[in-house]
Every structure is written in structure tokens, then in C-alpha cells.
Design a protein around this motif. Structure first.
Motif, mmCIF file in Angstrom:
data_model
loop_
_atom_site.group_PDB
_atom_site.id
_atom_site.type_symbol
_atom_site.label_atom_id
_atom_site.label_comp_id
_atom_site.label_asym_id
_atom_site.label_seq_id
_atom_site.Cartn_x
_atom_site.Cartn_y
_atom_site.Cartn_z
ATOM 1 N N THR A 86 0.824 -1.212 0.000
ATOM 2 C CA THR A 86 0.000 0.000 0.000
ATOM 3 C C THR A 86 0.863 1.270 0.000
ATOM 4 O O THR A 86 0.446 2.304 -0.503
ATOM 5 C CB THR A 86 -0.929 0.034 1.222
ATOM 6 N N LYS A 87 2.079 1.180 0.553
ATOM 7 C CA LYS A 87 2.967 2.344 0.591
ATOM 8 C C LYS A 87 3.659 2.574 -0.746
ATOM 9 O O LYS A 87 3.789 3.708 -1.210
ATOM 10 C CB LYS A 87 4.028 2.154 1.686
ATOM 11 N N THR A 88 4.148 1.505 -1.365
ATOM 12 C CA THR A 88 4.951 1.644 -2.601
ATOM 13 C C THR A 88 4.472 0.669 -3.657
ATOM 14 O O THR A 88 5.211 -0.226 -4.076
ATOM 15 C CB THR A 88 6.440 1.399 -2.300
ATOM 16 N N PRO A 89 3.237 0.798 -4.128
ATOM 17 C CA PRO A 89 2.696 -0.207 -5.064
ATOM 18 C C PRO A 89 3.446 -0.283 -6.387
ATOM 19 O O PRO A 89 3.527 -1.355 -6.994
ATOM 20 C CB PRO A 89 1.254 0.263 -5.274
ATOM 21 N N ASN A 90 4.001 0.837 -6.833
ATOM 22 C CA ASN A 90 4.639 0.868 -8.151
ATOM 23 C C ASN A 90 6.160 0.721 -8.101
ATOM 24 O O ASN A 90 6.814 0.688 -9.145
ATOM 25 C CB ASN A 90 4.281 2.174 -8.874
ATOM 26 N N SER A 91 6.721 0.644 -6.908
ATOM 27 C CA SER A 91 8.170 0.469 -6.791
ATOM 28 C C SER A 91 8.552 -0.956 -7.171
ATOM 29 O O SER A 91 7.749 -1.883 -7.077
ATOM 30 C CB SER A 91 8.623 0.763 -5.358
ATOM 31 N N THR A 92 9.804 -1.115 -7.558
ATOM 32 C CA THR A 92 10.288 -2.443 -7.932
ATOM 33 C C THR A 92 10.454 -3.308 -6.687
ATOM 34 O O THR A 92 11.160 -2.935 -5.752
ATOM 35 C CB THR A 92 11.620 -2.351 -8.677
ATOM 36 N N ALA A 93 9.798 -4.454 -6.687
ATOM 37 C CA ALA A 93 9.884 -5.379 -5.561
ATOM 38 C C ALA A 93 10.805 -6.544 -5.859
ATOM 39 O O ALA A 93 11.581 -6.976 -4.999
ATOM 40 C CB ALA A 93 8.491 -5.906 -5.212
ATOM 41 N N LEU A 94 10.740 -7.076 -7.085
ATOM 42 C CA LEU A 94 11.405 -8.345 -7.409
ATOM 43 C C LEU A 94 12.104 -8.235 -8.757
ATOM 44 O O LEU A 94 11.510 -7.752 -9.734
ATOM 45 C CB LEU A 94 10.365 -9.466 -7.451
ATOM 46 N N ILE A 95 13.358 -8.690 -8.795
ATOM 47 C CA ILE A 95 14.128 -8.752 -10.040
ATOM 48 C C ILE A 95 14.682 -10.156 -10.173
ATOM 49 O O ILE A 95 15.342 -10.666 -9.258
ATOM 50 C CB ILE A 95 15.278 -7.727 -10.050
ATOM 51 N N PHE A 96 14.386 -10.780 -11.299
ATOM 52 C CA PHE A 96 14.975 -12.091 -11.604
ATOM 53 C C PHE A 96 15.366 -12.094 -13.077
ATOM 54 O O PHE A 96 14.512 -12.052 -13.961
ATOM 55 C CB PHE A 96 13.989 -13.222 -11.318
ATOM 56 N N GLU A 97 16.703 -12.089 -13.300
ATOM 57 C CA GLU A 97 17.255 -12.006 -14.647
ATOM 58 C C GLU A 97 16.624 -10.819 -15.386
ATOM 59 O O GLU A 97 16.787 -9.692 -14.972
ATOM 60 C CB GLU A 97 17.083 -13.349 -15.358
ATOM 61 N N PHE A 267 12.272 -12.189 2.570
ATOM 62 C CA PHE A 267 11.166 -11.369 3.077
ATOM 63 C C PHE A 267 11.576 -10.005 3.607
ATOM 64 O O PHE A 267 10.775 -9.061 3.577
ATOM 65 C CB PHE A 267 10.401 -12.150 4.149
ATOM 66 N N TRP A 268 12.784 -9.875 4.115
ATOM 67 C CA TRP A 268 13.196 -8.579 4.667
ATOM 68 C C TRP A 268 13.082 -7.456 3.635
ATOM 69 O O TRP A 268 12.464 -6.418 3.923
ATOM 70 C CB TRP A 268 14.603 -8.704 5.239
ATOM 71 N N PRO A 269 13.638 -7.595 2.424
ATOM 72 C CA PRO A 269 13.488 -6.492 1.460
ATOM 73 C C PRO A 269 12.034 -6.208 1.098
ATOM 74 O O PRO A 269 11.654 -5.054 0.883
ATOM 75 C CB PRO A 269 14.305 -6.961 0.250
ATOM 76 N N LEU A 270 11.210 -7.255 1.050
ATOM 77 C CA LEU A 270 9.812 -7.071 0.645
ATOM 78 C C LEU A 270 8.980 -6.394 1.725
ATOM 79 O O LEU A 270 7.899 -5.872 1.433
ATOM 80 C CB LEU A 270 9.190 -8.426 0.286
ATOM 81 N N LEU A 271 9.445 -6.387 2.969
ATOM 82 C CA LEU A 271 8.714 -5.720 4.047
ATOM 83 C C LEU A 271 9.177 -4.294 4.262
ATOM 84 O O LEU A 271 8.613 -3.574 5.086
ATOM 85 C CB LEU A 271 8.879 -6.494 5.361
ATOM 86 N N THR A 272 10.200 -3.865 3.491
ATOM 87 C CA THR A 272 10.808 -2.547 3.740
ATOM 88 C C THR A 272 10.859 -1.650 2.508
ATOM 89 O O THR A 272 11.417 -0.568 2.572
ATOM 90 C CB THR A 272 12.240 -2.731 4.281
ATOM 91 N N GLY A 273 10.329 -2.121 1.384
ATOM 92 C CA GLY A 273 10.333 -1.307 0.171
ATOM 93 C C GLY A 273 11.589 -1.427 -0.661
ATOM 94 O O GLY A 273 11.748 -0.711 -1.660
ATOM 95 N N ALA A 274 12.497 -2.311 -0.269
ATOM 96 C CA ALA A 274 13.736 -2.501 -1.033
ATOM 97 C C ALA A 274 13.488 -3.466 -2.192
ATOM 98 O O ALA A 274 12.383 -3.958 -2.392
ATOM 99 C CB ALA A 274 14.839 -3.021 -0.115
ATOM 100 N N ARG A 275 14.546 -3.742 -2.973
ATOM 101 C CA ARG A 275 14.445 -4.643 -4.119
ATOM 102 C C ARG A 275 14.983 -6.021 -3.733
ATOM 103 O O ARG A 275 16.082 -6.129 -3.189
ATOM 104 C CB ARG A 275 15.231 -4.108 -5.325
#
Length: 941
Positions: A86-97, A267-275
Motif C-alpha cells: 500500500t505504501k509503494t505499489p509501483n516500486s520495484t519489488a522483485l528482479i529475476f534475470e 522477506f526482509w526487502p519485501l517488508l521494507t520497500g527494497a528490491r
């Protein structure tokens, strides 16, 4: 409210007095309650030892003053993730290749799968297997399982089928999410709602199971450990408090999900808005790949087990790691030397963390510092309390060894379907603040340090850690005893080649026979590869007075063989591969049918093997190639295929990269090994080639002039790079060849912006008398020793003396002339000389007499060609590396004359050392740094 800081509490009980040693001889002043486990009788008694029991209890309470109430600590992992969405819906959450997912997209996909799982019967406390490789689908599956309130059970596809079958039966998973599951359900999943699930439960969701990871079991079967959301969330909130991830940060997920470090990576990056950046499958084993992804994806946080960190530190170019802020180590003991090597080379901070699977990931932490005499596991994290107790569960004094116990919110719920074992290991906490509080008995030996940190001292049972994997030796012993031919078995772990190695001692039934290879193959059907002992020793066990096997009488493994047992190969590729295997495994006798992993190889050594082969031979191989070609013979065929499919066989690839190649001329004896330390410190993307000189192969005659050598190498070089600008270098005699190559290329209108000479000699500094003396020696050696056919006669004392003079000049080695003279034939005398040079480590053990003759012949010819070379003026500029120390019995090069030859000038760098060691570590690192700077900044290529 008046808040008393932990540091102030320490002062209030005079903790500072712990640093003032009190000279007392008597033991009567020591506390009466000491641990019966381990104690240091020579440890000086400090004033802290004089604390009363109640005062010491207060001190431990200060060490454990970790209570912390975090915002959202009552939440579960998926609910915290949804708050971040809800805070960062459009930020990048996951990168795989090439894939890049926003928080909103990841949440929607996880919700769709979660709704589907719910319709399949998944609910709170359901166990769901996960068998997916590292990928975006893996992250979706894990989130979906947690969203329905279920717990995931990792099913590592690398485990043998028997172990997977056991986990499936024991865990009673409702179903397993793998590729087949997702493919069959793809249409149904896509039809599901993207809305967040609402989970109803009769008890608090924070206490429900989040995952169950299976560890090695002492009774012969692995055991499932259940950890709750409460412990994991506490651990993640503590991490965020200490490391402060932001949207600008990226965490690399590279740990297999069967290892609990993967939980915070995921899970840590996904709970903090990081990638969250997912490494490719098996990518965690390849240091060069890890360095590239750190650079390309701007990774700021990464985890290593120390054994893999050692390889990473040794092999990567730190200039590619500028984005790194925090490197976290756990899973094994972190040595002081590795800590210092990291802090001196790799950017960012290094942390040493500790925690068993029976607690939520980690329970203590330490920020590494240069200059420390040890690397402790540190202090307890928030809401964790640590106790060091004796056999009576009484507190032991600071500095005294005892068993480590863990209490607090991170302690696991216990072992799945093993009530008796859970009751044995998860016991009531006698120091607990709440009724029913438990603590976990780790089996680890530790002691408090006066500053409140904990020093890890090892295990008190038969459990070991190898490359981060926890292994119960009893599980392997039980599997050995299922083999009909084996009557008794003991498994132990020994320090070997910088790592821990498993050794199995077996006693067979009378008249029964089974080979070590057969035993290994049988174990592979039920144990993962890291639990297969590479050394299996057949013994007759002796019993002690208690009727138990006496472990003290077990023979020590002796992998290194005497020279008489060396296996010699005449094929060049086989000898090159043999040298690599010998260096990695520490075993010199290697036969064609020998298996890399049965000789002591493991996944980490396979990673090093990959690196060494890619550096020594042209072309690429993968870890999968190594696993498919495990025997020495098959591996040689693999490498031979690389040799035949690539460039000219006289071209040697020292380092592969994207930058313009650096060409290094081989040294006196035609070897490229002299450059290996410089090569390893140059930029990871710096391509480097060298050559094999004419005369090294049977079908080639040696070239006897510097000009001829230059023509030969230019022809080879142009097969790789047809036109300039060229970067060329050479060490000692090879510098003269590099100089002549630059002359000839310039005459051909080709650009040579960089010519680098490493203490090159060209006869410029020799007077006529010294030249005549040297030429006389080398002519004698060339004509009488190296080119003549061996005769069944003995060399005279005069010839032996001249041979010794040659060896001293060529290899800086002394030989025992008397040992040579007593030999019966000339061939035996030469073999004696070669043996002495091998003992002096001037030649590797696999070099044959014929090869020695060739090397010696090349050395003599190259020396002579240098003295007969008279260089012309050079139109370009020279970069010159000069040792600071004079070399005994070696005529110094006249650098002023070199400078006079370079019309555009000579840039001189002085490097610590003499002519024979200034290009070795640690000076090689300084040479590489200056050379790379020169290539990158001084000249426009």
C-alpha cells in the motif's frame, strides 16, 4: 520515565574492573561453581570473577537486557508485506534475470495463487511442500502459502529421492508446489481474485507456523523444525532497525530455501520497500557471477557462509563491488584472517551472526573490526536471551566455558512429530520471566566475554558444520550400518585443506567385501552430497575399558603421498589438469578413474576448479559440466574438447573479460605461472592472454633469437586481435621479447600505447666479462647437458659444478653436488637434480625428466638470446616496474639505459621485493593496482 542505558548498567556493577587482571595464585578465590565442561586453568583471575552469585545473575540480566517493543510486532509476514504494498505499489519489488516486478504485481500474483490454494484445502497450519528452483515463481509460491496461514516445507531438488520421500511422509504435506503443479493449474490460478485474503483463526496468527525446515538427525533421520511468524517477524524488525533498508537498497537472494538464511533474504526487502534480487539457479556457487550481479543490480546486502566468502574474497575484483554496504556471515566459524582479508579488500561492513535452525534464523550479532584477536558471535538480538550454563543448569562465570542456551521470542516451537526429542532439547527456562517459558539447548560450547559479547568455542557432541550445513554424524553412521557388509561405523570430521572433511571408519563382517566407491554410491541414494564422506577407511576397531569404540585409536588420514607414488602423464592437458586437481585436493596420486568428489572434492572446491580451468584454458565450462565429468579421465576429455574447439593451442587465456586484452609474454622457461598473482588482482573484466613458446611441444623447434620469438608471438596475438591498439608486457627476459614486439608492431604502423616491463633485462647492464662468463656457462649447459642424448655415463665433478652454477642462476636454487656424484649413471644424476629442485618447490611434482630437459633447454636458449639482443630506440612510452631490493648473484638492470631508449619517456614504479619475488603476493596486488590505473586512466584506448 527514567530509562537506564545498558552501558550505564554495566558501569554500575563495575564491569570495567574485568579488564584489570588480578595476580592471584590460589584457586580458593575462584567461584565454587565452575563449569565441568571446559575451563582454562591458566586464565588469570579478574575482579569480575569475585562477583557473588547474585551479582553475576544481575550481570547476565544486563547482557540480556534486550526487551524491545516494535511497531507491528503482532503482524505476520504477509500482513507486513501487504502494508508495504500500500505504501509503494509501483516500486520495484522483485528482479529475476530480465524480469522486473512491482510490489503491486507481486502481491496480485501471490493473492491469485493463495486463493487457489485455499480452494484446494490449504488453511492455517497446513504443511505445503515447495519444490521450485530460484525464480520469480518461487517468491510468489512462498508468499501465497503464508497468505493462507499455511507453512512451507522446502523440498530441495538436489536431495536424493530417498530423503525427499522421507520428508514427504514425515511432514504430511497436503500437496507440493512444483512446476507440474503450476502448469496444470495455470488457467485456474489466473481466474482467481487479486484481492488480499482474510484469514480467520481460533488462535493468534502470529503464533502459527511459517515454515518447517529439516535438519540432519542424530537418530538416522532428518527432523523438521517449526518456526512461527512471531520469531521471524521479530528477527526481520530487528534487522530493519539495525541496517535500515530503503527503496534504494537491493538484497541478493542466493541461499537455498532449505537453509533458514533464505528467510530473511526473501522477506526482509519485501517488508521494507527494497528490491529483492534473485540469483539464477546454482549462481550462488559461482563467485564471478556473484560479482557481476552485485555490480549490475547494485546489490547493497548479501550473505555468505565463511567458506564461500573465502573463495569470493580471493577471486573477485573489489572494484566491482562498490554498491555493497553490508555483508552478513553465518553458518560457520568466521576466522580472524578471513575477517581481516575481507575488511582490507571488500567495501562495506561485515557482520558475524549466529543462530541454529531451532531459533528464528539468528539470535546474536557482531560487527567485525580489524585488529580483533578473535571473532565473537556477539550479543543477543532484540527479545532474545542467551545463557551459558554448566551441567547443572547453573550460570558459569564470565570467561568460563559452558553450554549455550537460547530463550525468547525466536525459539522454535519444536520438532515435528517428535515430542520426546522436543522435550529433551526445549526445556523450561529456570531464569524465565513468564510461567512456561522455554529455552533451547544448542549443544554449542561458548563463554561470555567481559564486554557482553559471546565467544563460540565449538560443539560438545558429534554434530559438525560443513560449508554451512549442519550434520549429525550419527545420521551418516546409521546409513552406513544399513549396508549389509558393514558391521561397525564411526564418522568424524577433520580439518583438511582449509575446510572440514568427513572421514568414515568402517569395520566389515568377516569375508565380506565392498569397495569405497560402492559404499559412496549406496550412500548417495539416501544422503545429500555434502553428507557423503570422501574418505572411507577400513579398520579393526579397538574398544576402551567401557566396551565402547576407542576413537583415540582411529588412524589419521594421510592424503598426501610420497613422490614415489606420483602418477605421471605425458599428455600436456592431463598434466595441466593434474596440477589443478593436486593443488585443490592436496593429493598427488590421481588416477584416470579417480572421482573428484570421492578424493575430497565438494561444491566449494568445484567452484574453485571451475575458476582455475576457465583461467588456464580457453572456453567456458559450467558447474554442471564438472558434476557430469567427475572422474579425472572424463574431466581431461572435457578440457581437451575446450582446447580443440578454441583458439590456437599456443595461446593461453589467463583471464576472460570484456576489456581490451593484455598480452603477457611467457617467462624464461615458457611458463605463465609467474603472472598468476598479478592476474588475479587485475580488474575482473580485464582480458589477459599469454602464449606457449615454440619448442615446448614435441613437434616444434625452439626459437633462438628475441626477434624470432617476437615474430612468433605477434602472429599468435593477431589471431585474437588483428589490429591495435595493443597492450603488451613481459617479466625479466620476457620483457625483451615484449619490447621487440612493440618495435615490430610500431614499424607496421600499429599502435602500442602500453608497453609494460617487469624488471626486464636485455643485456644492457652487463659488461663484456660478465657476458662472456654467462654465455660460456649457458653454451656448456645447452650443448653438453640439454641437447645431447642421455648416455649411460656419469657427469664429472666439473660438469656437475657447472650444472649447479646454471641452476643457481636460472632458478635461484642450490643443489647438493655430492648426492649427484654418487649416482650410477648420468640419467640418475639428472633425476637426482630434478628431485632436489622439486623438493625446493622450483618445479611441481608431476614434471618428468623429459619435461625438465625441455624447460632447461628453453631456459638456456632464452638466456643466450637475451645477451645477444641489442635493442633499438623505441618511439613509444614504457611503463616499468622495478624491485626495491638488489638480488644476490644477479646483475642489476641499468634503468637509465632503458629510459634513454624510450623516446616518449619511461614511467617507473618501485615495488617492494627483489627480482625473484616482487611479482608475488603481496607486492603483486600493488603492481596490479598501478597497472590497472595506468590502463584505465593514463592512456586513451
Amino acid at each position: 520515565m527514567n530509562i537506564i542505558k545498558k552501558s550505564d548498567q554495566l558501569k554500575n556493577i563495575n564491569l570495567a574492573l574485568a579488564n584489570d587482571a588480578v595476580e592471584q595464585e590460589t584457586e580458593s578465590t575462584t567461584k565454587s561453581k565452575q563449569s565441568p565442561l571446559v575451563s582454562d586453568p591458566e586464565r588469570k583471575i579478574s575482579k569480575i570473577d569475585l562477583l557473588s552469585t547474585s551479582e553475576y545473575q544481575k550481570l547476565v540480566n544486563v547482557f540480556n537486557a534486550t526487551d524491545k517493543i516494535y511497531p507491528n510486532c503482532e503482524q505476520t509476514i504477509p500482513s507486513l508485506f501487504q502494508l508495504q504494498v500500500t505504501k509503494t505499489p509501483n516500486s520495484t519489488a522483485l528482479i529475476f534475470e530480465e524480469e522486473q516486478w512491482s510490489y503491486d504485481k507481486l502481491n496480485n500474483r501471490a493473492n491469485q495463487l493463495a486463493h487457489y490454494l485455499q480452494k484446494q484445502g490449504a488453511t492455517v497450519e497446513t504443511m505445503i511442500g515447495i519444490s521450485l528452483p530460484r525464480s520469480s515463481e518461487l517468491v510468489v509460491a512462498l508468499l501465497a502459502v503464508l497468505k493462507v496461514g499455511a507453512a512451507y516445507v522446502p523440498m530441495d531438488s538436489n536431495f536424493p529421492q530417498e530423503r525427499l520421500d522421507y520428508i514427504l511422509r514425515d511432514s504430511q504435506v497436503t500437496f507440493t508446489i512444483d512446476h507440474n503443479f503450476l502448469i496444470k493449474a495455470v488457467s485456474s490460478i489466473n481466474e482467481q481474485s487479486c484481492c488480499n485474503l482474510i484469514i480467520e483463526s481460533s488462535f493468534e496468527l502470529k503464533n502459527t507456523a511459517a515454515y518447517m525446515i529439516y535438519t540432519s538427525g542424530s537418530t538416522g533421520q532428518p527432523k523438521g523444525v517449526i518456526n512461527s511468524h512471531l520469531g521471524v517477524v521479530n528477527r526481520l524488525l530487528w534487522m530493519q532497525e539495525h541496517y535500515q533498508l530503503t527503496e534504494q537498497d537491493a538484497v541478493l537472494q542466493k541461499t537455498p530455501i532449505s537453509f533458514d538464511v533464505s528467510v530473511w533474504e526473501l522477506f526482509w526487502p519485501l517488508l521494507t520497500g527494497a528490491r529483492l534480487v534473485m540469483a539464477k539457479p546454482e549462481g550462488h556457487k559461482d563467485p564471478s557471477y556473484l560479482a557481476r550481479i552485485i555490480c549490475d543490480k547494485r546489490i547493497t546486502t548479501i550473505h555468505f557462509v565463511p567458506s564461500m566468502l573465502q573463495i569470493f574474497v580471493n577471486q573477485v575484483d573489489s572494484s566491482k563491488l562498490k554498491s555493497l554496504k553490508n555483508t552478513i556471515c553465518s553458518g560457520e566459524v568466521l576466522s580472524v584472517s578471513l575477517q581481516n582479508a575481507f575488511l582490507n579488500k571488500i567495501p562495506g561492513k561485515l557482520y558475524n551472526l549466529y543462530g541454529p535452525t531451532e531459533a528464528a534464523i539468528d539470535v546474536s550479532y557482531w560487527q567485525c573490526q580489524v585488529g580483533c584477536s578473535n571473532v565473537p558471535i556477539g550479543q543477543p538480538i532484540a527479545n532474545i536471551r542467551l545463557y551459558i550454563l554448566d551441567n547443572n543448569l547453573d550460570l558459569v562465570s564470565v570467561g568460563v566455558a559452558g553450554q549455550l542456551y537460547i530463550s525468547g521470542v525466536g525459539v522454535a516451537r519444536g520438532y515435528w512429530n517428535k515430542a520426546a526429542l522436543t522435550a529433551q532439547k526445549f526445556i523450561p527456562n529456570p531464569f524465565g520471566r513468564e510461567l512456561g517459558e522455554i529455552m533451547y539447548q544448542t549443544g554449542d560450547l561458548a563463554r561470555w566475554l567481559p564486554d557482553g559479547n559471546i565467544e563460540y568455542l565449538g560443539r560438545i557432541d558429534f554434530q559438525v558444520k560443513i560449508r554451512g550445513f549442519r550434520i549429525e554424524l550419527g545420521e551418516i553412521e546409521n546409513k552406513l550400518l544399513t549396508i549389509p557388509q558393514i558391521a561397525k561405523a564411526i564418522v568424524t570430521a577433520v580439518e583438511y585443506n582449509g575446510d572440514k572433511v568427513l572421514v568414515a571408519y568402517i569395520e566389515k563382517y568377516d569375508l565380506e567385501d565392498i569397495s569405497s566407491k560402492d559404499i559412496s554410491e549406496l550412500l548417495q541414494t539416501s544422503l545429500p552430497d555434502y553428507m557423503i564422506p570422501p574418505h572411507i577407511v577400513e579398520v579393526k576397531f579397538t574398544l576402551n575399558h567401557n566396551g565402547k569404540i576407542d576413537r583415540k585409536t582411529l588412524p589419521q588420514i594421510t592424503p598426501q603421498k610420497s613422490e614415489s607414488n606420483f602418477v605421471v602423464y605425458t599428455n600436456e592437458v592431463e598434466n595441466d589438469v593434474l596440477k589443478i586437481w593436486q593443488n585443490l585436493l592436496g593429493i598427488f596420486t590421481i588416477k584416470m578413474e579417480d572421482d573428484f568428489f570421492q578424493l575430497g572434492g565438494n561444491s566449494l572446491l568445484a567452484t574453485q576448479l571451475l575458476f582455475e580451468v576457465q583461467r588456464e584454458f580457453r572456453g567456458e565450462i559450467s558447474l554442471d559440466d564438472i558434476y557430469k565429468n567427475q572422474t579425472f579421465g572424463k574431466f581431461c576429455n572435457l578440457v581437451r574438447g575446450i582446447e580443440c574447439s578454441g583458439l590456437d593451442s599456443n595461446i593461453v587465456l589467463l583471464k576472460s573479460g570484456s576489456r581490451r586484452p593484455l598480452f603477457l609474454v611467457p617467462d624464461l622457461g615458457g611458463d605463465t605461472a609467474s603472472y598468476r598473482h598479478i592476474v588475479e588482482h587485475l580488474d575482473s573484466e580485464q582480458t589477459i592472454y599469454s602464449f606457449r613458446p615454440a619448442g615446448q611441444k614435441d613437434d616444434q623447434n625452439p626459437i633462438k633469437t628475441i626477434s624470432g620469438m617476437a615474430d612468433f608471438y605477434i602472429e599468435l596475438m593477431k589471431k585474437i586481435q588483428p589490429h591495435g591498439p595493443y597492450i603488451i608486457g613481459g617479466l625479466s627476459m620476457a620483457g625483451s621479447v615484449a619490447y621487440e614486439m612493440a618495435q615490430k608492431l610500431t614499424a607496421q604502423q600499429e599502435k602500442v600505447p602500453i608497453l609494460v616491463l617487469f624488471d626486464a633485462d636485455s643485456g644492457l647492464g652487463f659488461n663484456k666479462d660478465s657476458m662472456r662468463s654467462l654465455i660460456d656457462i649457458f653454451k656448456f649447459m645447452w650443448e653438453r647437458m640439454f641437447i645431447s642424448v642421455f648416455r649411460p655415463t656419469k657427469m664429472s665433478r666439473k660438469r656437475i659444478k657447472k650444472t649447479a652454477s646454471f641452476i643457481k642462476l636460472a632458478w635461484q636454487a642450490e643443489i647438493n653436488e655430492e648426492d649427484c656424484y654418487v649416482c650410477e649413471t648420468e640419467e640418475e644424476q639428472r633425476q637426482q637434480i630434478l628431485s632436489q629442485l622439486k623438493n625446493a618447490r622450483k618445479f611441481p611434482p608431476y614434471v618428468t625428466l623429459q619435461q625438465f630437459q625441455k624447460i632447461s633447454q628453453l631456459s638456456a636458449i632464452n638466456y643466450l638470446s637475451t645477451f645477444c639482443y641489442f635493442p633499438r630506440k623505441y618511439l613509444g612510452k614504457i611503463l616499468f616496474f622495478k624491485p626495491t631490493q638488489k638480488t644476490q648473484n644477479f646483475t642489476c638492470v641499468d634503468y637509465e639505459k632503458w629510459k634513454s631508449l624510450a623516446r616518449k619517456g619511461l614511467t617507473l614504479y618501485e615495488i617492494p621485493g627483489d627480482h625473484f619475488n616482487f611479482f608475488l603476493n603481496p607486492s603483486a596486488k600493488e603492481i596490479a593496482r598501478k597497472l590497472q590505473y595506468y590502463i584505465d586512466n593514463e592512456l586513451d584506448l
